[in-house]
Design an enzyme around this catalytic site. Structure first.
Site, mmCIF file in Angstrom:
data_model
loop_
_atom_site.group_PDB
_atom_site.id
_atom_site.type_symbol
_atom_site.label_atom_id
_atom_site.label_comp_id
_atom_site.label_asym_id
_atom_site.label_seq_id
_atom_site.Cartn_x
_atom_site.Cartn_y
_atom_site.Cartn_z
ATOM 1 N N ASN A 1 0.873 -1.171 0.000
ATOM 2 C CA ASN A 1 0.000 0.000 0.000
ATOM 3 C C ASN A 1 0.910 1.221 0.000
ATOM 4 O O ASN A 1 1.522 1.539 1.013
ATOM 5 C CB ASN A 1 -0.886 -0.034 1.253
ATOM 6 C CG ASN A 1 -1.695 1.233 1.423
ATOM 7 O OD1 ASN A 1 -1.715 2.096 0.534
ATOM 8 N ND2 ASN A 1 -2.362 1.365 2.552
ATOM 9 N N TRP A 2 0.992 1.875 -1.151
ATOM 10 C CA TRP A 2 1.918 3.012 -1.279
ATOM 11 C C TRP A 2 1.376 4.270 -0.597
ATOM 12 O O TRP A 2 2.076 5.281 -0.519
ATOM 13 C CB TRP A 2 2.188 3.301 -2.761
ATOM 14 C CG TRP A 2 2.953 2.222 -3.476
ATOM 15 C CD1 TRP A 2 3.385 1.032 -2.968
ATOM 16 C CD2 TRP A 2 3.389 2.255 -4.845
ATOM 17 N NE1 TRP A 2 4.056 0.318 -3.935
ATOM 18 C CE2 TRP A 2 4.075 1.041 -5.098
ATOM 19 C CE3 TRP A 2 3.259 3.182 -5.889
ATOM 20 C CZ2 TRP A 2 4.638 0.741 -6.346
ATOM 21 C CZ3 TRP A 2 3.807 2.881 -7.128
ATOM 22 C CH2 TRP A 2 4.496 1.675 -7.351
ATOM 23 N N LYS A 3 0.126 4.223 -0.169
ATOM 24 C CA LYS A 3 -0.518 5.391 0.455
ATOM 25 C C LYS A 3 -0.332 6.626 -0.448
ATOM 26 O O LYS A 3 -0.285 6.473 -1.661
ATOM 27 C CB LYS A 3 0.029 5.591 1.872
ATOM 28 C CG LYS A 3 -0.091 4.297 2.690
ATOM 29 C CD LYS A 3 0.149 4.466 4.152
ATOM 30 C CE LYS A 3 -0.031 3.113 4.838
ATOM 31 N NZ LYS A 3 0.149 3.178 6.294
ATOM 32 N N HIS B 1 -9.328 0.932 4.927
ATOM 33 C CA HIS B 1 -8.051 1.149 5.625
ATOM 34 C C HIS B 1 -8.287 2.046 6.833
ATOM 35 O O HIS B 1 -9.113 2.964 6.778
ATOM 36 C CB HIS B 1 -7.033 1.787 4.669
ATOM 37 C CG HIS B 1 -5.649 1.765 5.236
ATOM 38 N ND1 HIS B 1 -5.225 2.696 6.155
ATOM 39 C CD2 HIS B 1 -4.615 0.906 5.052
ATOM 40 C CE1 HIS B 1 -3.972 2.410 6.507
ATOM 41 N NE2 HIS B 1 -3.581 1.329 5.845
ATOM 42 N N GLU C 1 -6.702 4.451 7.983
ATOM 43 C CA GLU C 1 -6.519 5.888 7.734
ATOM 44 C C GLU C 1 -7.783 6.479 7.111
ATOM 45 O O GLU C 1 -8.139 7.629 7.382
ATOM 46 C CB GLU C 1 -5.291 6.102 6.836
ATOM 47 C CG GLU C 1 -4.006 5.863 7.630
ATOM 48 C CD GLU C 1 -2.837 5.345 6.827
ATOM 49 O OE1 GLU C 1 -2.828 5.494 5.589
ATOM 50 O OE2 GLU C 1 -1.910 4.776 7.437
ATOM 51 N N GLU D 1 -4.962 -5.011 10.565
ATOM 52 C CA GLU D 1 -3.987 -3.940 10.757
ATOM 53 C C GLU D 1 -4.296 -3.193 12.052
ATOM 54 O O GLU D 1 -5.092 -2.236 12.044
ATOM 55 C CB GLU D 1 -4.048 -2.958 9.580
ATOM 56 C CG GLU D 1 -3.702 -3.594 8.241
ATOM 57 C CD GLU D 1 -3.116 -2.568 7.274
ATOM 58 O OE1 GLU D 1 -2.051 -2.843 6.744
ATOM 59 O OE2 GLU D 1 -3.719 -1.491 7.101
ATOM 60 N N GLY E 1 2.821 2.275 10.760
ATOM 61 C CA GLY E 1 3.738 3.394 10.591
ATOM 62 C C GLY E 1 4.461 3.795 11.863
ATOM 63 O O GLY E 1 5.047 4.877 11.934
ATOM 64 N N SER F 1 3.853 -2.070 10.305
ATOM 65 C CA SER F 1 5.306 -2.102 10.542
ATOM 66 C C SER F 1 5.944 -3.435 10.150
ATOM 67 O O SER F 1 6.883 -3.900 10.799
ATOM 68 C CB SER F 1 5.628 -1.744 11.997
ATOM 69 O OG SER F 1 5.182 -0.426 12.283
ATOM 70 N N GLY G 1 3.029 -1.124 4.236
ATOM 71 C CA GLY G 1 3.040 0.304 3.938
ATOM 72 C C GLY G 1 4.449 0.768 3.605
ATOM 73 O O GLY G 1 4.948 0.579 2.501
ATOM 74 N N GLY G 2 5.115 1.359 4.588
ATOM 75 C CA GLY G 2 6.432 1.970 4.385
ATOM 76 C C GLY G 2 7.423 1.099 3.634
ATOM 77 O O GLY G 2 8.105 1.561 2.704
HETATM 78 P P1 13P Z 1 3.256 0.379 7.635
HETATM 79 O O1 13P Z 1 3.760 -0.922 7.016
HETATM 80 O O2 13P Z 1 3.964 1.571 7.129
HETATM 81 O O3 13P Z 1 3.172 0.279 9.111
HETATM 82 O O4 13P Z 1 1.752 0.539 7.092
HETATM 83 C C1 13P Z 1 0.887 -0.516 7.185
HETATM 84 C C2 13P Z 1 -0.332 -0.192 6.412
HETATM 85 O O5 13P Z 1 -1.091 0.669 6.787
HETATM 86 C C3 13P Z 1 -0.571 -0.926 5.177
HETATM 87 O O6 13P Z 1 -1.854 -0.694 4.703
#
Ligand code: 13P
Length: 253
Positions: free
Chosen positions: A9-11, A94, A96, A166, A172, A213, A234-235
């Site tokens: 997920n590149w956000k 998600h 967020e 999640e 994050g 993470s 994510g990251g």
């Molecule tokens: P991180 O891997 O950056 O913690 O993000 C997880 C995430 O929200 C994937 O959708």
């Protein structure tokens, strides 16, 4: 046997040019891991270019959201068929989006249904916040998100649903859940409600990912758990070396 699944997920990162550069680096590294279903989810505007670059490759593309209506006066929204033109997958619910953009269990449910109707695979996210976790509400929150998100689906549709656990406090933050803890939540608060909604066979066959993470260094630990089928990343999905290590770890599952 559930096929391992790793999605990035590149956000809100990467322009289309940057996204193509990322997959140019990533594709040769992950192309050989056929045991793993591999997906990248760029932001909407980067999707066409990234999808064109991945055309004919074993790496799928998804968006990070969609809207449930098919067309009309919904300024700023993107319809399922518009996603389907370029993608095979979509992330829905998600945390967020739930926390910052007013996503509710009800809208998640509408979006999951719309995604499936358009022939997309829905990656539905669930997870408790830190406050909910500390208040002992993990079971209530996660099982409710599962029940309400999947409400009204027919059993056969579950073939095209992937659930991502999640925990919000792990996203994050560099503070991943413990592998055993995540497995317990998935087993008891995700697979059990799926069994209650559908049947035991569906509960055992639906793929459930962990997200929060995940790195190249800790992925193997998560994937050694019996109920964790992969990761929503994510990251680390923005770093080809890390994402490749996560895919490689999933291939060993
Ligand atoms: P991180 O891997 O950056 O913690 O993000 C997880 C995430 O929200 C994937 O959708």
């Amino acid at each position: 046997m559930r096929k391992p699944f790793v999605a990035g997920n590149w956000k809100m990162n990467k322009t289309s040019a940057q996204g193509v550069a990322l997959v140019n680096e990533l594709l040769p590294a992950i192309i050989g891991y056929d045991r793993v279903e591999r997906v990248v989810c760029p932001s909407y505007l980067a999707v066409p270019a990234v999808s064109a670059r991945l055309q004919g490759s074993p790496v799928g593309v998804g968006t990070q959201d969609l809207y449930w209506e098919t067309s009309g006066a919904y300024t700023g929204e993107v319809a399922p068929d518009m996603v389907k033109e370029f993608c095979q997958y979509v992330i829905i619910g998600h945390s967020e989006r739930r926390a910052k953009f007013g996503e509710t269990d009800e809208s998640v449910n509408k979006k999951v249904k719309a995604a499936l109707a358009a022939g997309l695979v829905a990656i539905m996210c669930v997870g408790e916040t830190l406050e909910e976790n500390e208040a002992g509400q993990t079971e209530a929150v996660v099982s409710r998100q599962v029940r309400e998100g999947l409400n009204g689906l027919v059993t056969a549709a579950m073939e095209n649903v992937v659930i991502a656990y999640e925990p919000v406090w792990a996203i994050g933050t560099g503070r991943a859940a413990s592998a055993e803890g995540a497995n317990a939540v998935i087993k008891d608060f995700i697979r059990k409600p799926v069994a209650a909604l559908f049947d035991e066979k569906t509960a055992q066959s639906v793929r459930v990912l962990y997200g929060g993470s995940v790195t190249g260094a800790n992925a193997r630990e998560f994937f050694s758990q019996p109920d964790i089928d992969g990761a929503l990343v994510g990251g680390a999905s923005l770093k080809p070396v890390d994402f490749t290590a996560i895919v490689a770890a999933a291939a060993e599952r």
